[in-house]
Design a protein around this motif. Sequence first.
Motif, PDB file in Angstrom:
ATOM      1  N   SER A 102      31.777  31.614  52.006  1.00 48.31           N
ATOM      2  CA  SER A 102      31.053  31.680  50.739  1.00 48.31           C
ATOM      3  C   SER A 102      31.427  30.512  49.828  1.00 48.31           C
ATOM      4  CB  SER A 102      31.357  32.998  50.015  1.00 48.31           C
ATOM      5  OG  SER A 102      30.848  34.097  50.723  1.00 48.31           O
ATOM      6  N   TYR A 103      31.933  29.451  50.414  1.00 47.34           N
ATOM      7  CA  TYR A 103      32.406  28.281  49.681  1.00 47.34           C
ATOM      8  C   TYR A 103      33.307  28.692  48.514  1.00 47.34           C
ATOM      9  CZ  TYR A 103      32.677  23.431  48.309  1.00 47.34           C
ATOM     10  OH  TYR A 103      33.161  22.171  48.033  1.00 47.34           O
ATOM     11  N   ALA A 104      34.228  29.614  48.819  1.00 50.52           N
ATOM     12  CA  ALA A 104      35.290  30.013  47.882  1.00 50.52           C
ATOM     13  C   ALA A 104      34.798  30.848  46.699  1.00 50.52           C
ATOM     14  CB  ALA A 104      36.052  28.794  47.371  1.00 50.52           C
ATOM     15  N   ALA A 105      33.688  31.548  46.857  1.00 51.44           N
ATOM     16  CA  ALA A 105      33.207  32.393  45.767  1.00 51.44           C
ATOM     17  C   ALA A 105      34.221  33.493  45.446  1.00 51.44           C
ATOM     18  CB  ALA A 105      31.873  33.024  46.131  1.00 51.44           C
ATOM     19  N   ALA A 106      34.382  33.783  44.162  1.00 52.75           N
ATOM     20  CA  ALA A 106      35.282  34.848  43.724  1.00 52.75           C
ATOM     21  C   ALA A 106      34.641  36.212  43.954  1.00 52.75           C
ATOM     22  CB  ALA A 106      35.622  34.681  42.243  1.00 52.75           C
ATOM     23  N   SER A 107      35.476  37.176  44.275  1.00 56.51           N
ATOM     24  CA  SER A 107      35.037  38.561  44.465  1.00 56.51           C
ATOM     25  C   SER A 107      35.826  39.454  43.517  1.00 56.51           C
ATOM     26  CB  SER A 107      35.271  38.992  45.912  1.00 56.51           C
ATOM     27  OG  SER A 107      35.034  40.370  46.077  1.00 56.51           O
ATOM     28  N   TYR A 108      35.179  40.509  43.036  1.00 54.67           N
ATOM     29  CA  TYR A 108      35.817  41.400  42.062  1.00 54.67           C
ATOM     30  C   TYR A 108      35.743  42.854  42.509  1.00 54.67           C
ATOM     31  CZ  TYR A 108      35.931  37.372  38.978  1.00 54.67           C
ATOM     32  OH  TYR A 108      36.184  36.132  38.450  1.00 54.67           O
ATOM     33  N   LEU A 109      36.677  43.639  42.011  1.00 59.92           N
ATOM     34  CA  LEU A 109      36.722  45.073  42.286  1.00 59.92           C
ATOM     35  C   LEU A 109      36.568  45.828  40.971  1.00 59.92           C
ATOM     36  CD1 LEU A 109      37.376  47.393  44.369  1.00 59.92           C
ATOM     37  CD2 LEU A 109      39.736  47.242  43.522  1.00 59.92           C
ATOM     38  N   ILE A 110      35.642  46.788  40.950  1.00 59.66           N
ATOM     39  CA  ILE A 110      35.484  47.692  39.808  1.00 59.66           C
ATOM     40  C   ILE A 110      36.004  49.056  40.251  1.00 59.66           C
ATOM     41  CG2 ILE A 110      33.908  48.651  38.085  1.00 59.66           C
ATOM     42  CD1 ILE A 110      31.875  46.487  38.914  1.00 59.66           C
ATOM     43  N   VAL A 111      37.051  49.530  39.599  1.00 58.72           N
ATOM     44  CA  VAL A 111      37.646  50.820  39.944  1.00 58.72           C
ATOM     45  C   VAL A 111      36.984  51.913  39.117  1.00 58.72           C
ATOM     46  CG1 VAL A 111      39.775  52.183  39.970  1.00 58.72           C
ATOM     47  CG2 VAL A 111      39.833  49.766  40.611  1.00 58.72           C
ATOM     48  N   ARG A 112      36.404  52.906  39.792  1.00 56.71           N
ATOM     49  CA  ARG A 112      35.659  53.972  39.129  1.00 56.71           C
ATOM     50  C   ARG A 112      35.993  55.325  39.756  1.00 56.71           C
ATOM     51  NH1 ARG A 112      30.692  53.997  40.613  1.00 56.71           N
ATOM     52  NH2 ARG A 112      29.624  54.523  38.665  1.00 56.71           N
ATOM     53  N   PRO A 113      36.050  56.394  38.960  1.00 57.04           N
ATOM     54  CA  PRO A 113      36.268  57.726  39.528  1.00 57.04           C
ATOM     55  C   PRO A 113      35.189  58.113  40.533  1.00 57.04           C
ATOM     56  CG  PRO A 113      36.534  57.760  37.142  1.00 57.04           C
ATOM     57  CD  PRO A 113      35.971  56.422  37.486  1.00 57.04           C
ATOM     58  N   GLU A 114      33.979  57.612  40.321  1.00 58.78           N
ATOM     59  CA  GLU A 114      32.855  57.934  41.212  1.00 58.78           C
ATOM     60  C   GLU A 114      32.884  57.123  42.506  1.00 58.78           C
ATOM     61  OE1 GLU A 114      31.857  58.250  36.877  1.00 58.78           O
ATOM     62  OE2 GLU A 114      32.635  56.675  38.186  1.00 58.78           O
ATOM     63  N   GLY A 115      33.791  56.189  42.600  1.00 56.62           N
ATOM     64  CA  GLY A 115      33.879  55.326  43.778  1.00 56.62           C
ATOM     65  C   GLY A 115      33.928  53.866  43.390  1.00 56.62           C
ATOM     66  N   ASN A 116      34.849  53.138  43.992  1.00 57.36           N
ATOM     67  CA  ASN A 116      35.043  51.730  43.650  1.00 57.36           C
ATOM     68  C   ASN A 116      33.902  50.855  44.172  1.00 57.36           C
ATOM     69  OD1 ASN A 116      37.482  52.603  42.615  1.00 57.36           O
ATOM     70  ND2 ASN A 116      38.687  51.899  44.373  1.00 57.36           N
TER      71      ASN A 116
END
Length: 290
Positions: free
Chosen positions: A104-118
């Motif tokens: 992905s040519y070094a694209a950043a990835s993020y995590l959203i933590v949620r009670p309903e599922g990350n």
Amino acid sequence: MAHLTQRRPQNASGDFYVDSTCIDCDTCRWMAKDVFHRAGEQSAVYHQPENETERLRAMQALLSCPTASIGTVEKPKDIKVAQQSFPILVEDNVYHCGYHSEASYAAASYLIVRPEGNILVDSPRFAAPLVKRLEEMGGIRYMYLTHRDDVADHQKFQQHFGCERILHKDDITSGTRDVEIQLSDTEPMQFAPDLLIIPVPGHSKGHTVLLSNNKFLFTGDHLAWSESWKQLVAFRDYCWYSYAEQIKSMEKLAAYSFEWVLPGHGRRYHADRETMGQLLQQCLVWMKSQ
């Protein structure tokens, strides 16, 4: 892994170095700006870490380098500490995953933590230490893909976590034809009470952005902060569908309020809502002048 024999001469003397396989993706320069900078058309170490904080950031950048172009002369004894530091908290329930992928040519990835599922936003590398940490944090319920370019190891994450992938149908390719949730809307879609998906055709035909909690805007390749220009920008040189459509998409986006711009490429940015709105308007003026 990086090789001492390919160590760039522009590196400052010391333990950390960048070798000549660097692809100039900018990852290390924003993750550990006190250590790395641009020298020529690649990165280099300009300041060796002098304390624990600087060293941890340099190690995080080393692990996140998509081409493994960062190395240390001495075998690092704190590698596990750095591995355990991922995902890195941005604010509230949002984390930066690190482990950027060359696919992905070094694209950043993020995590959203949620009670309903990350939710995993775009794809990092399927690296064992990261996967273990994601398991410890509750796994992945959905994998939201902003557009066709930054999907990297999406299939491996889906197979491991059983997550449902989300991607607009106009950005489906042979590699993503099995995506579980294929969006077709041209108008914003309330995916959940805290999640709004906004179509922003331009960079690609099916590009979308994700607004979480009316605060965090995950922008993929649509919008980012430029450190050199000191403003929000769109990437005209990397617009594969229509820059005219991207301007229209940006005009629609200006109707929303948020505090964070979290892109795949380019720098992320945080400001109060009023300032962010002003910067977005400035971006539009700039785009129309191009």
